[in-house]
Design a protein around this motif. Structure first.
Motif, PDB file in Angstrom:
ATOM      1  N   ASP A  94       0.838  -1.206   0.000  1.00 21.59           N
ATOM      2  CA  ASP A  94       0.000   0.000   0.000  1.00 21.59           C
ATOM      3  C   ASP A  94       0.879   1.264   0.000  1.00 21.59           C
ATOM      4  O   ASP A  94       0.794   2.071   0.909  1.00 21.59           O
ATOM      5  N   ASP A 140       7.694   3.899   2.964  1.00 27.06           N
ATOM      6  CA  ASP A 140       8.535   2.759   3.371  1.00 27.06           C
ATOM      7  C   ASP A 140       8.243   1.535   2.500  1.00 27.06           C
ATOM      8  O   ASP A 140       9.139   0.738   2.216  1.00 27.06           O
ATOM      9  N   ASP A 141       6.997   1.414   2.029  1.00 24.13           N
ATOM     10  CA  ASP A 141       6.703   0.376   1.030  1.00 24.13           C
ATOM     11  C   ASP A 141       7.541   0.614  -0.224  1.00 24.13           C
ATOM     12  O   ASP A 141       8.069  -0.335  -0.831  1.00 24.13           O
ATOM     13  N   ASN A 151      -2.439   2.784   3.511  1.00 20.19           N
ATOM     14  CA  ASN A 151      -1.922   4.121   3.847  1.00 20.19           C
ATOM     15  C   ASN A 151      -2.743   5.214   3.169  1.00 20.19           C
ATOM     16  O   ASN A 151      -2.998   6.268   3.746  1.00 20.19           O
ATOM     17  N   LEU A 211       2.981  -5.951   2.830  1.00 21.16           N
ATOM     18  CA  LEU A 211       3.543  -4.755   3.462  1.00 21.16           C
ATOM     19  C   LEU A 211       2.434  -3.793   3.875  1.00 21.16           C
ATOM     20  O   LEU A 211       2.713  -2.648   4.245  1.00 21.16           O
ATOM     21  N   GLY A 212       1.191  -4.238   3.765  1.00 23.45           N
ATOM     22  CA  GLY A 212       0.056  -3.378   4.102  1.00 23.45           C
ATOM     23  C   GLY A 212      -1.010  -4.216   4.792  1.00 23.45           C
ATOM     24  O   GLY A 212      -0.751  -5.348   5.219  1.00 23.45           O
ATOM     25  N   ASN A 216      -1.156  -1.893  10.014  1.00 29.05           N
ATOM     26  CA  ASN A 216      -1.549  -2.882   8.994  1.00 29.05           C
ATOM     27  C   ASN A 216      -2.546  -3.901   9.546  1.00 29.05           C
ATOM     28  O   ASN A 216      -3.473  -4.322   8.837  1.00 29.05           O
ATOM     29  N   ASP A 238       8.721  -1.477   6.287  1.00 28.53           N
ATOM     30  CA  ASP A 238       8.501  -2.497   5.247  1.00 28.53           C
ATOM     31  C   ASP A 238       9.792  -3.079   4.645  1.00 28.53           C
ATOM     32  O   ASP A 238       9.816  -4.279   4.309  1.00 28.53           O
TER      33      ASP A 238
HETATM   34 CA    CA Z   1       3.012  -0.427   4.163  1.00 33.31          CA
END
Ligand code: CA
Ligand code: BDR
Length: 308
Positions: A9, A13-14, A38, A122-123, A165, A239
């Motif tokens: 998302d 950082d993703d 996010n 990652l989300g 998350n 992430d």
């Molecule tokens: Ca994320």
């Protein structure tokens, strides 16, 4: 080469995590699936395209996924990431395509037809939870799920008890934790130890590349929030810890234990209750990473980003 699908998302950082993965020869990125988190889905999908173009990888297949959690109203985090999700750098609109298939269908079809795929969420876990609900047979086909989410000793970052998350879609997280798939968590307990520094941001800028400038700009932006909130010197690179663990499993340490998700309490919704001390007989369903070598983490990340 380890085959991975990044479910994401973006989020600054993703974005760093995606660049890190694309720069790592140990990993084959089979696709990127996007989810609302996010910022809303339309923006996370656009941002994934921006990041792939930045890495000069317009060939990466990007699939848009779920635009809201499985059973709740979407909560977003513009207060951290800015209204675009990638504030800190002004990006031009991407031109690379989004694939026609829905992310959930891509996940199901890929897992059914390919051995040894690792999922890297990652989300919020909405796409993964939905895929497991729709096609329970894929559980035994997944090599491992290595995800950023949760926090136990460290508490939460969106509520006192919950990490963002997991909080956004706790029902999806619960499906993942009960799926029987091998799961590894990179929770706040770990990521809050992987703090950026002024020197690291300067080193990114000194790369004198589009990627270096973007990473420095994004990090500068979201650092202002974390520094104000935690009073710490830098911002946690949440992430990228997932990718670092896949590239070098000796960087972080943790423990296999039971981790369950709180679904019912208004006070502690989305809490990841980790039985670190083994005081119950509940099944050990996840490796909970807790510590890591910050210097080696940032050295690895810098070395890889420098190749882009
Ligand atoms: Ca994320
Ligand atoms: C997680 O939430 C998001 O804000 C970040 O991208 C990260 O995935 C940290 O709690």
């Amino acid at each position: 080469m380890r085959k991975i699908i990044i479910d994401t998302d973006p989020g600054q950082d993703d974005a760093v995590a995606i660049l890190f993965a694309l720069a790592s020869p140990e990993l084959e990125v089979m696709g990127i699936t996007t989810v609302a988190g996010n910022v809303p889905l339309e923006l996370t999908t656009k941002n994934a395209r921006i990041v792939c173009e930045l890495a000069k990888r317009p060939d990466v297949q990007i699939y848009a996924g779920c635009d809201r959690p499985m059973g709740r109203t979407l909560v977003t985090a513009e207060h951290v990431h800015g209204e675009t999700g990638l504030n800190g750098v002004i990006h031009t609109d991407p031109t690379m395509p989004v694939q026609d298939a829905h992310a959930v269908d891509f996940l199901i079809e890929t897992l059914r037809s390919t051995d040894g795929v690792t999922l890297c969420p990652l989300g919020p876990l909405t796409n993964i939870g939905t895929a497991l609900q729709k096609a329970p047979d894929i559980a035994r086909r997944i090599d491992e799920i290595v995800l950023m989410g949760g926090g136990y000793f460290e508490g939460g970052n969106i509520t006192p008890a919950a990490e963002f998350n997991i909080y956004v879609d706790p029902e999806a997280a619960d499906i993942v934790m009960r799926s029987g798939v091998k799961v590894t968590l990179a929770p706040l307990d770990l990521t809050h130890k992987m703090l950026t520094s002024a020197e690291w941001i300067a080193a990114m800028r000194a790369l004198n590349t589009d990627v270096g400038d973007a990473v420095a700009g994004w990090t500068d932006f979201f650092e202002r929030f974390d520094v104000a909130k935690y009073g710490s010197a830098g911002a946690p690179l949440h992430d990228p810890c997932v990718i670092a663990h896949l590239v070098d499993p000796t960087l972080f340490s943790g423990r296999l234990c039971n981790v369950e998700i709180e679904l019912n309490s208004d006070l502690t919704r989305g809490m990841t209750v980790a039985d670190w001390w083994g005081v119950t007989d509940r099944p050990k369903n996840a490796t909970f990473l807790r510590d890591g070598d910050r210097t080696r983490f940032f050295t690895l990340l810098s070395t890889r980003l420098a190749t882009l």
